[in-house]
Design a protein around this motif. Structure first.
Motif, short mmCIF file in Angstrom:
data_model
loop_
_atom_site.label_atom_id
_atom_site.label_comp_id
_atom_site.label_asym_id
_atom_site.label_seq_id
_atom_site.Cartn_x
_atom_site.Cartn_y
_atom_site.Cartn_z
N ASP A 1 100.11 14.96 -28.14
CA ASP A 1 98.86 14.50 -28.73
C ASP A 1 98.90 14.41 -30.26
OD1 ASP A 1 98.79 17.16 -29.51
OD2 ASP A 1 97.29 17.73 -28.01
N TRP A 2 99.90 14.98 -30.91
CA TRP A 2 100.08 14.94 -32.36
C TRP A 2 98.90 15.54 -33.11
CZ3 TRP A 2 104.73 13.84 -34.37
CH2 TRP A 2 105.64 13.17 -33.54
N ILE A 3 98.29 16.56 -32.52
CA ILE A 3 97.22 17.31 -33.20
C ILE A 3 97.81 18.59 -33.76
CG2 ILE A 3 95.02 18.48 -32.92
CD1 ILE A 3 94.38 16.54 -30.66
N GLY A 4 97.69 18.77 -35.07
CA GLY A 4 98.29 19.93 -35.72
C GLY A 4 97.30 21.04 -35.99
N CYS A 5 97.72 22.26 -35.70
CA CYS A 5 96.92 23.46 -35.99
C CYS A 5 97.69 24.33 -36.98
CB CYS A 5 96.64 24.24 -34.70
SG CYS A 5 95.67 23.33 -33.49
N ARG B 1 97.38 14.31 -36.73
CA ARG B 1 95.95 14.54 -37.02
C ARG B 1 95.74 16.02 -37.36
NH1 ARG B 1 93.11 12.22 -31.78
NH2 ARG B 1 95.06 12.97 -30.85
N ILE B 2 95.17 16.24 -38.51
CA ILE B 2 94.92 17.58 -39.01
C ILE B 2 93.42 17.80 -39.15
CG2 ILE B 2 95.35 19.21 -40.89
CD1 ILE B 2 97.85 18.49 -39.34
N ASP B 3 92.92 18.94 -38.66
CA ASP B 3 91.48 19.20 -38.71
C ASP B 3 91.08 20.03 -39.91
OD1 ASP B 3 92.58 21.59 -38.05
OD2 ASP B 3 91.52 21.86 -36.16
N THR B 4 92.00 20.17 -40.89
CA THR B 4 91.70 20.96 -42.08
C THR B 4 91.57 20.03 -43.28
OG1 THR B 4 92.94 22.83 -41.20
CG2 THR B 4 92.48 22.84 -43.57
#
Length: 513
Positions: free
Chosen positions: A280-284, A243-246
């Motif tokens: 959590d597989w959250i990418g920053c 999951r990418i927030d960008t």
């Protein structure tokens, strides 16, 4: 007295007859199945590099000795020669039993079914017979006993030294040639690898992204944010989504790497690197200043990368993923031969705190670390030392290949100090069917650049392997929709896997570029 001498000569004749039977039978067995005998010698870890001339010299010597033994005037000369040759054979078996990583057979007929221990004692028994024949021959000699015994001891010592010492010398020469001066002859231990498991994947677009805590993670070329994982037995599959927030970024050419409990989603064209935890597989997105790169592998808290110099040529570097730390690049690690682009093209692999770069079109590789200090340079066993590329230039000034170059090495994997290379060129002793049905992997010790052994990874439905990775003695490969696990025989790895980052036994001192 006459009867005693006649009896002794009868014993010598009987021993000579046994040797004649042995040598004629062994020589004819070798000559009848000459190709197999030559191949077995070529695969021998003791006489690999001398197979081309030993394969005909051995049966010729056996037949010559049989002839000498058959003639009364040359019988004793034949006995001495037989003792010498049998001493060489016995020493060969001793080296096989104690110093070889694999134990082929280079005998013919019924002797091929004999175990190595049994064969060793069989040869010792014939050496005892030859020694007895020599001693009896001395006793029949009309010269004085003192002179006779001194002469006999000298001949016996010379025979044993010539046979055993010559074999040891050939072994040492063969090791030097095969490991460091190879004339493109592969060594295939048998058995070397065994297929353990094979599982069909849902698509043909997966690649191995990395290993972590007993699981294998598979990236997907067509869906970069989607991963699969399974355990080392190729069971218990799970699906993962990054999951990418960008927003506004293209991920179509991004690749994923998994290491040390984290994942990294990298694209060298934009460029960007997203990283996050496997929990959590959250990418920053990394805040480190990135330069465009064409290849990247994780190395500690950063990446080993390949990029372009200001002149547009390939260079290697290290890109920290820690904010505030500047990247480093080396202009001298890759050695230009023609244009600095196509002639230096290759693949980048990493393991622990080291990375290796393998050239596609020539027989060279280098090993370095995050400091860009060259730990070793080595050569693959083929003889293509110069890239056979022809570069053309378009009207707009863009360089392109004028014709298809000779591909020498295709893919590679690095595990600790072992570099596994998927070669594209057959060696002198490669079998036609094996070469057509499998991808050949050559193994090198990056501590000293030496070649160790080779093994096949078999095609699936006529397709060659697309990628492979190594961890411990396990080899995982991707072939179309299949993931396959092979296990490499542990004995082949004993003594080779030293602590990553340490270089031992190399004649080349580390270079600071």
């Amino acid at each position: 007295m006459i009867k005693t001498i006649s009896f002794r000569k009868g014993i010598v004749q009987s021993i000579a007859a046994l040797y004649i039977l042995l040598f004629v039978y062994a020589a004819l067995s070798k000559l009848i199945d000459y190709d197999n005998f030559h191949r077995q010698l070529a695969m021998s870890p003791v006489l690999t590099s001398h197979a081309s001339w030993l394969s005909w010299l051995v049966p010729v010597l056996e037949l010559l000795l049989a002839l000498l033994l058959a003639l009364p005037k040359t019988r004793m000369l034949g006995i001495y020669g037989s003792l010498c040759l049998m001493g060489a054979f016995t020493t060969y078996i001793y080296l096989i039993m104690n110093y070889a990583s694999h134990v082929p057979c280079s005998c013919g007929g019924i002797l091929e079914d004999m175990g190595w221990v049994e064969h060793f004692y069989f040869n010792l028994a014939f050496m005892v017979l030859a020694s007895a024949a020599v001693a009896i021959g001395w006793s029949c000699n009309k010269e004085s006993p003192r002179k006779r015994n001194a002469y006999g001891i000298a001949v016996l010592a010379f025979g044993l030294f010539a046979g055993a010492g010559g074999t040891v010398k050939l072994f040492l020469m063969s090791e030097e040639i095969v490991h460091y001066e190879n004339r493109f002859q592969r060594r295939y231990p048998h058995p070397s690898v065994a297929e353990i498991a094979k599982v069909q994947l849902p698509h043909n677009s997966y690649y191995i992204a990395g290993f972590e805590k007993g699981r294998i993670y598979l990236g997907n070329v067509t869906a970069p944010l989607h991963l699969l994982s399974c355990d080392y037995s190729l069971e218990h599959f799970r699906s993962h989504e990054i999951r990418i927030d960008t927003a506004g970024l293209s991920f179509s050419t991004a690749q994923v790497r998994v290491a040390a409990g984290r994942f990294y989603l990298a694209n060298g064209t934009v460029p960007y690197v997203f990283e996050g935890s496997l929990a959590d597989w959250i990418g920053c997105r990394s805040e480190a200043g990135l330069k465009r790169f064409t290849l990247a592998e994780m190395l500690g808290q950063g990446m080993a990368v390949r990029t372009f110099s200001e002149q547009g040529e390939h260079i290697l570097g290290y890109q920290p993923l820690v904010p505030g730390k500047a990247p480093q690049y080396s202009l001298k690690m890759l050695e230009k031969q023609e244009d600095g682009i196509f002639d230096t093209d290759g693949t980048l692999v990493a393991s622990g705190d080291r990375f290796a770069y393998l050239y596609f079109y020539r027989n060279e590789f280098l090993v370095s670390d995050a400091t860009l200090t060259i730990r070793a340079r080595g050569r693959t066993i083929d003889t293509v030392s110069r890239a056979q590329v022809k570069v053309a230039e378009s009207r707009s000034g863009l360089k392109r290949l004028g014709q298809a170059p000779l591909l020498v090495n295709r893919r590679a994997a690095l595990y600790q100090n072992l570099l596994f290379v998927n070669s594209q060129l057959p060696g002198r002793e490669d079998f036609g069917k094996l070469w057509k049905q499998a991808s050949i992997i050559d193994v090198y010790d990056t501590n000293d650049g030496s070649y160790r052994f080779s093994f096949p990874l078999y095609d699936i439905d006529g397709n060659k392997l697309e990628s492979f990775r190594v961890i411990e003695n396990r080899i995982y490969l991707i072939n179309e929709k299949w993931i396959v696990r092979y296990d490499l025989r542990q004995q082949l790895l004993d003594g080779l896997q030293d602590t990553p980052g340490q270089v031992q036994g190399s004649d080349r001192k580390p270079e600071r570029e």
